[in-house]
Design an enzyme around this catalytic site. Structure first.
Site, PDB file in Angstrom:
ATOM      1  N   ARG A  30       0.860  -1.191   0.000  1.00 13.98           N
ATOM      2  CA  ARG A  30       0.000   0.000   0.000  1.00 13.98           C
ATOM      3  C   ARG A  30       0.892   1.235   0.000  1.00 13.98           C
ATOM      4  O   ARG A  30       2.123   1.118  -0.005  1.00 13.98           O
ATOM      5  CB  ARG A  30      -1.005   0.008   1.177  1.00 13.98           C
ATOM      6  CG  ARG A  30      -0.656  -0.728   2.410  1.00 13.98           C
ATOM      7  CD  ARG A  30       0.498  -0.177   3.170  1.00 13.98           C
ATOM      8  NE  ARG A  30       0.338   1.245   3.437  1.00 13.98           N
ATOM      9  CZ  ARG A  30       1.305   2.084   3.684  1.00 13.98           C
ATOM     10  NH1 ARG A  30       2.562   1.668   3.722  1.00 13.98           N
ATOM     11  NH2 ARG A  30       1.078   3.358   3.904  1.00 13.98           N
ATOM     12  N   GLY A  31       0.280   2.422   0.047  1.00 16.93           N
ATOM     13  CA  GLY A  31       1.044   3.663  -0.078  1.00 16.93           C
ATOM     14  C   GLY A  31       0.959   4.103  -1.536  1.00 16.93           C
ATOM     15  O   GLY A  31       1.257   3.314  -2.440  1.00 16.93           O
ATOM     16  N   ALA A  32       0.564   5.372  -1.751  1.00 16.72           N
ATOM     17  CA  ALA A  32       0.266   5.829  -3.121  1.00 16.72           C
ATOM     18  C   ALA A  32       1.412   5.603  -4.119  1.00 16.72           C
ATOM     19  O   ALA A  32       1.199   4.983  -5.167  1.00 16.72           O
ATOM     20  CB  ALA A  32      -0.154   7.298  -3.069  1.00 16.72           C
TER      21      ALA A  32
ATOM     22  N   ARG B 127      -7.675   0.333  -6.391  1.00 15.51           N
ATOM     23  CA  ARG B 127      -7.901   1.330  -5.329  1.00 15.51           C
ATOM     24  C   ARG B 127      -8.158   2.678  -6.014  1.00 15.51           C
ATOM     25  O   ARG B 127      -7.331   3.134  -6.803  1.00 15.51           O
ATOM     26  CB  ARG B 127      -6.695   1.408  -4.377  1.00 15.51           C
ATOM     27  CG  ARG B 127      -6.526   0.134  -3.547  1.00 15.51           C
ATOM     28  CD  ARG B 127      -5.587   0.325  -2.390  1.00 15.51           C
ATOM     29  NE  ARG B 127      -6.209   1.055  -1.292  1.00 15.51           N
ATOM     30  CZ  ARG B 127      -5.523   1.507  -0.241  1.00 15.51           C
ATOM     31  NH1 ARG B 127      -4.216   1.320  -0.167  1.00 15.51           N
ATOM     32  NH2 ARG B 127      -6.141   2.143   0.741  1.00 15.51           N
TER      33      ARG B 127
ATOM     34  N   GLN C 218      -1.690   1.578  10.059  1.00 19.47           N
ATOM     35  CA  GLN C 218      -0.402   1.725   9.367  1.00 19.47           C
ATOM     36  C   GLN C 218       0.605   2.472  10.250  1.00 19.47           C
ATOM     37  O   GLN C 218       1.815   2.302  10.105  1.00 19.47           O
ATOM     38  CB  GLN C 218      -0.577   2.512   8.055  1.00 19.47           C
ATOM     39  CG  GLN C 218      -1.367   1.781   6.983  1.00 19.47           C
ATOM     40  CD  GLN C 218      -2.841   2.120   7.027  1.00 19.47           C
ATOM     41  OE1 GLN C 218      -3.409   2.364   8.095  1.00 19.47           O
ATOM     42  NE2 GLN C 218      -3.488   2.112   5.886  1.00 19.47           N
TER      43      GLN C 218
ATOM     44  N   ASP D  60      -2.517  11.150  -1.171  1.00 17.27           N
ATOM     45  CA  ASP D  60      -2.919  10.159  -2.167  1.00 17.27           C
ATOM     46  C   ASP D  60      -3.393  10.816  -3.457  1.00 17.27           C
ATOM     47  O   ASP D  60      -3.315  10.221  -4.524  1.00 17.27           O
ATOM     48  CB  ASP D  60      -4.009   9.245  -1.599  1.00 17.27           C
ATOM     49  CG  ASP D  60      -3.387   8.285  -0.600  1.00 17.27           C
ATOM     50  OD1 ASP D  60      -3.192   8.697   0.563  1.00 17.27           O
ATOM     51  OD2 ASP D  60      -3.026   7.167  -0.996  1.00 17.27           O
TER      52      ASP D  60
ATOM     53  N   ASN E  20      -5.828  12.283   1.858  1.00 19.68           N
ATOM     54  CA  ASN E  20      -4.835  11.437   2.526  1.00 19.68           C
ATOM     55  C   ASN E  20      -5.584  10.557   3.534  1.00 19.68           C
ATOM     56  O   ASN E  20      -6.806  10.666   3.691  1.00 19.68           O
ATOM     57  CB  ASN E  20      -3.764  12.301   3.206  1.00 19.68           C
ATOM     58  CG  ASN E  20      -2.585  11.474   3.692  1.00 19.68           C
ATOM     59  OD1 ASN E  20      -2.032  10.668   2.948  1.00 19.68           O
ATOM     60  ND2 ASN E  20      -2.215  11.612   4.952  1.00 19.68           N
ATOM     61  N   LYS E  21      -4.844   9.711   4.209  1.00 27.66           N
ATOM     62  CA  LYS E  21      -5.426   8.746   5.141  1.00 27.66           C
ATOM     63  C   LYS E  21      -6.486   9.370   6.044  1.00 27.66           C
ATOM     64  O   LYS E  21      -6.312  10.490   6.538  1.00 27.66           O
ATOM     65  CB  LYS E  21      -4.296   8.142   5.989  1.00 27.66           C
ATOM     66  CG  LYS E  21      -4.679   7.092   6.991  1.00 27.66           C
ATOM     67  CD  LYS E  21      -5.534   5.977   6.421  1.00 27.66           C
ATOM     68  CE  LYS E  21      -4.929   5.305   5.216  1.00 27.66           C
ATOM     69  NZ  LYS E  21      -5.929   4.532   4.414  1.00 27.66           N
TER      70      LYS E  21
END
Ligand code: MRU
Length: 350
Positions: A44-46, A86, A191, A232, A242-243
């Site tokens: 994961r992670g953009a 995603r 995370q 993101d 973002n998250k």
């Protein structure tokens, strides 16, 4: 820690769901498998999911095809599946489009598509590594001295290099500007507690893990001098997805006069989207909220919401740190200037 390795006929990915308790690698052989791994957050992670999608297309281009037309059609269909894995992080779409563009060019010039696609995927990976270190230098230059609060995970587990926001605080620590880090746990997928705490510990950076709801308490007591997060997707006006929980942190930082920074590569900008309102927000499985480590913590038969991201309005963001420089409010203008200044980091086509 490098979370992904290209092996010509397969991609090895570190299973981030198992961290920090176990180091387990998963072998990915196709775009379908990669798309599932991205959806299920094995990785994961953009920036990292963009790199992973690029390599997934490189895997697909290595198959047998009856003609270059068929190969191109196949890559377009595989790209479509990957993009849908995603919806919020624009880096995924950006990387897929970049690979498909290369494949199209190779097709038009009668060149070997696979060779071009593999080189392009490796270039996306390498450029991201370089972008991380440039972001780190730019960010550390502007970061106020003292204690930094960060959210989610933006380090080497989320990118092709040392990270975005994480690389900034790591560089700041090297330069003795960052004394201490507060890391939010990032409910519900954790995370922060699983991945960022793991990275901070590995890097010997002094830190304190807090639950997301503790941030306001520490910000109001003057314990934190800056808030630093990743992104993101960043709209043309600077609104940043973002998250989930980032928006609350930005409002709390604003209320307490603490500067709030976003660090991201320019591949996270989406100027086709005018404002954050139009950024698609991924809704994830309710079980992520209902369970912790597979153990049910809430009653059966209840309603659950699980948006994985939120949007922070640009007015709360003091600066957006990129590999091309730092954009400041008003963002339409500063983002335009950054992106049109076509700085060529690796001397390759943008
Ligand atoms: O759901 P995730 O773990 O992919 O979300 C990650 C984030 O929100 C990060 O802050 C963002 O992708 C930037 S990573 C350099």
């Amino acid at each position: 820690m490098t979370p992904l390795e290209w092996k010509e006929d397969r991609v090895l990915i570190l299973d981030q769901r198992k961290l920090p308790l176990a180091i387990q690698w998963v072998t990915v052989m196709s775009a379908d498998e990669m798309s599932l791994a991205i959806k299920n957050m094995v990785l994961r992670g953009a920036p990292l999911i963009g790199i992973a999608a690029a390599y997934a297309l490189a895997l697909e281009s290595g198959r047998e095809f009856s003609s270059p037309e068929k190969e191109l059609e196949h890559l377009i269909a595989a790209g479509d599946i990957l993009i849908k894995a995603r919806p919020t992080a624009v880096n995924l779409k950006w990387a897929v489009n970049r690979i498909l563009q290369k494949a199209l060019e190779a097709f038009q010039k009668n060149e070997d598509i696979k060779t071009k696609v593999v080189i392009e995927a490796q270039m996306i990976h390498e450029e991201d590594r370089v972008m991380c270190s440039t972001i780190a230098r730019h960010g550390s230059f502007i970061l106020p001295e003292g204690v930094v609060l960060t959210h989610c995970n933006t380090g080497s587990l989320a990118t092709g290099g040392e990270g975005t926001a994480y690389a900034v605080l790591k560089e700041g620590f090297r330069e003795k500007k960052v004394r201490h880090v507060f890391a939010c746990e990032a409910r519900p997928f954790l995370q922060g507690s699983r991945l960022t705490a793991f990275e901070l510990k590995e890097d010997n950076i002094p830190f304190t893990l807090i639950t997301d709801s503790m941030a306001g308490h520490f910000l109001s007591r003057g314990a934190i001098q800056s808030v630093l997060v990743g992104a993101d997707r960043i709209a043309a006006n600077g609104d940043t997805a973002n998250k989930i929980g980032t928006y609350s942190l930005a409002v709390l930082a604003y209320e307490n006069k603490v500067p709030f920074y976003v660090a991201a590569p320019t591949s996270s900008f989406d100027r086709t989207i005018g404002s954050g309102f139009d950024i698609p927000i991924e809704e994830r499985d309710p079980l992520e909220v209902l369970e912790i480590a597979g153990i049910r913590i809430a009653p059966e038969g209840i309603k659950v919401a699980n948006p994985a991201f939120d949007v922070t309005p640009a007015r709360f963001i003091r600066g957006i740190i990129t590999e091309k420089g730092v954009a400041e409010f008003p963002y339409e203008r500063s983002i335009g200037l950054l992106l049109e200044n076509n700085l060529n980091l690796l001397n390759c086509e943008p």
